[in-house]
Design a protein around this motif. Structure first.
Motif, mmCIF file in Angstrom:
data_model
loop_
_atom_site.group_PDB
_atom_site.id
_atom_site.type_symbol
_atom_site.label_atom_id
_atom_site.label_comp_id
_atom_site.label_asym_id
_atom_site.label_seq_id
_atom_site.Cartn_x
_atom_site.Cartn_y
_atom_site.Cartn_z
ATOM 1 N N UNK A 21 7.644 24.855 24.660
ATOM 2 C CA UNK A 21 8.186 24.050 23.564
ATOM 3 C C UNK A 21 8.864 22.774 24.054
ATOM 4 N N UNK A 22 9.659 22.813 25.131
ATOM 5 C CA UNK A 22 10.227 21.544 25.613
ATOM 6 C C UNK A 22 9.154 20.527 25.992
ATOM 7 N N UNK A 23 8.090 20.981 26.653
ATOM 8 C CA UNK A 23 7.003 20.068 27.016
ATOM 9 C C UNK A 23 6.294 19.550 25.772
ATOM 10 N N UNK A 24 6.074 20.445 24.814
ATOM 11 C CA UNK A 24 5.399 20.052 23.573
ATOM 12 C C UNK A 24 6.207 19.012 22.815
ATOM 13 N N UNK B 107 12.468 18.001 33.029
ATOM 14 C CA UNK B 107 11.915 19.304 32.663
ATOM 15 C C UNK B 107 11.668 20.164 33.903
ATOM 16 N N UNK B 108 11.245 19.517 34.982
ATOM 17 C CA UNK B 108 10.970 20.253 36.216
ATOM 18 C C UNK B 108 12.232 20.906 36.754
ATOM 19 N N UNK B 109 13.332 20.207 36.681
ATOM 20 C CA UNK B 109 14.585 20.763 37.194
ATOM 21 C C UNK B 109 15.049 21.948 36.365
ATOM 22 N N UNK B 110 14.645 21.994 35.106
ATOM 23 C CA UNK B 110 14.946 23.162 34.277
ATOM 24 C C UNK B 110 13.927 24.271 34.506
ATOM 25 N N UNK B 111 12.665 23.881 34.654
ATOM 26 C CA UNK B 111 11.569 24.838 34.794
ATOM 27 C C UNK B 111 11.527 25.464 36.178
ATOM 28 N N UNK C 47 2.895 14.607 13.833
ATOM 29 C CA UNK C 47 3.192 16.043 13.881
ATOM 30 C C UNK C 47 2.004 16.821 14.435
ATOM 31 N N UNK C 48 0.800 16.460 14.002
ATOM 32 C CA UNK C 48 -0.397 17.147 14.498
ATOM 33 C C UNK C 48 -0.575 16.910 15.991
ATOM 34 N N UNK C 49 -0.350 15.675 16.427
ATOM 35 C CA UNK C 49 -0.494 15.354 17.850
ATOM 36 C C UNK C 49 0.494 16.150 18.701
ATOM 37 N N UNK C 50 1.731 16.208 18.257
ATOM 38 C CA UNK C 50 2.748 16.930 19.029
ATOM 39 C C UNK C 50 2.439 18.422 19.067
ATOM 40 N N UNK C 51 2.195 19.012 17.914
ATOM 41 C CA UNK C 51 2.048 20.466 17.840
ATOM 42 C C UNK C 51 0.751 20.963 18.463
ATOM 43 N N UNK C 52 -0.268 20.120 18.515
ATOM 44 C CA UNK C 52 -1.528 20.598 19.085
ATOM 45 C C UNK C 52 -1.408 20.880 20.581
ATOM 46 N N UNK C 53 -0.389 20.329 21.225
ATOM 47 C CA UNK C 53 -0.196 20.620 22.644
ATOM 48 C C UNK C 53 0.176 22.079 22.889
ATOM 49 N N UNK C 54 0.675 22.756 21.863
ATOM 50 C CA UNK C 54 0.959 24.182 22.014
ATOM 51 C C UNK C 54 -0.323 24.977 22.227
ATOM 52 N N UNK C 55 -1.447 24.443 21.759
ATOM 53 C CA UNK C 55 -2.721 25.130 21.963
ATOM 54 C C UNK C 55 -3.077 25.193 23.440
ATOM 55 N N UNK D 81 1.822 13.715 34.181
ATOM 56 C CA UNK D 81 0.935 14.618 34.914
ATOM 57 C C UNK D 81 0.232 13.861 36.035
ATOM 58 N N UNK D 82 -0.146 14.556 37.075
ATOM 59 C CA UNK D 82 -0.951 13.947 38.129
ATOM 60 C C UNK D 82 -0.234 12.871 38.921
ATOM 61 N N UNK D 83 -0.528 11.600 38.668
ATOM 62 C CA UNK D 83 0.071 10.522 39.463
ATOM 63 C C UNK D 83 1.597 10.493 39.416
#
Length: 210
Positions: free
Chosen positions: A156-159, A86-90, A143-151, A197-199
């Motif tokens: 969208x790729x990260x989510x 994702x980083x190489x795209x972002x 589905x709830x776990x995945x979509x809540x990351x949009x908050x 993330x992080x480490x």
């Protein structure tokens, strides 16, 4: 195209973070997101009389520990690999400037993982599964776990990448032998978050992959 005139790939812009930077977003996150998860789980646990479907018990301890031992390094490596892609795209990546911030973030994710698992896996998946059938709980909770990351303003790729955590951990919570337990999935969740993330980004930088 001639190699001499080929356009080189764009370099990744690393945004270095330190403990004060991390604490600046952790402090409100604790109050706004993690505390409600903890309260909701505690209320459900008290209201249900400590129901087993919430997964607070150790389950089959041997199975849980073996799953954690296998899943944790696997999910850390997979999450770091996804982050690299994702980083190489972002083109940008937040990276701890030093090991102190990497460990500081890891400590936060060690709290975050069990609380997210308690809410989405124990309360939502377990509660819906016991009310209807387990596959319904799995689908809705994942589905709830995945979509809540949009908050959290994730792209969208990260989510959608969080499904790589939500699906296998949802299946593990449902299908591992023994009573439902949050133990193994929480350890795996912590490892996956630390890889993404992080480490994980800190390690990618140390390995000169970004």
């Amino acid at each position: 195209m001639d190699s001499a005139t080929a356009t080189p790939p764009p370099s990744t812009r690393l945004v270095l973070t330190r403990i004060p930077d991390s604490w600046a977003w952790m402090r409100p996150d604790l109050l706004v997101r993690l505390m409600p998860f903890a309260i909701a789980f505690a209320v459900a646990y008290a209201w249900s009389g400590g129901a087993g479907w919430l997964g607070l018990g150790p389950g089959n301890l041997t199975v849980q520990l073996v799953f954690a031992a296998v899943a944790a390094p696997t999910m850390f490596a997979a999450a770091a690999a996804v982050q690299l892609r994702l980083t190489r795209s972002r083109g940008t990546l937040l990276v701890p400037a030093g090991a102190d911030d990497a460990w500081f973030q890891a400590a936060f994710y060690a709290l975050n993982g069990p609380l997210e698992e308690g809410f989405f896996r124990g309360l939502v998946q377990g509660g819906i599964g016991i009310t209807f059938v387990p596959p319904v709980g799995l689908v809705i909770a994942t589905a709830a776990y995945v979509l809540y990351h949009r908050l959290g303003r994730w792209t969208w790729p990260e989510t959608l990448a969080t499904a790589l955590v939500g699906v296998p951990l949802g299946l593990a919570f449902w299908l591992l032998p023994g009573p439902p337990s949050l133990l193994g999935v929480s350890v795996a969740h912590i490892a996956a978050t630390c890889g993404f993330l992080g480490p994980g980004p800190y390690l990618l930088r140390k390995l000169k992959l970004v």
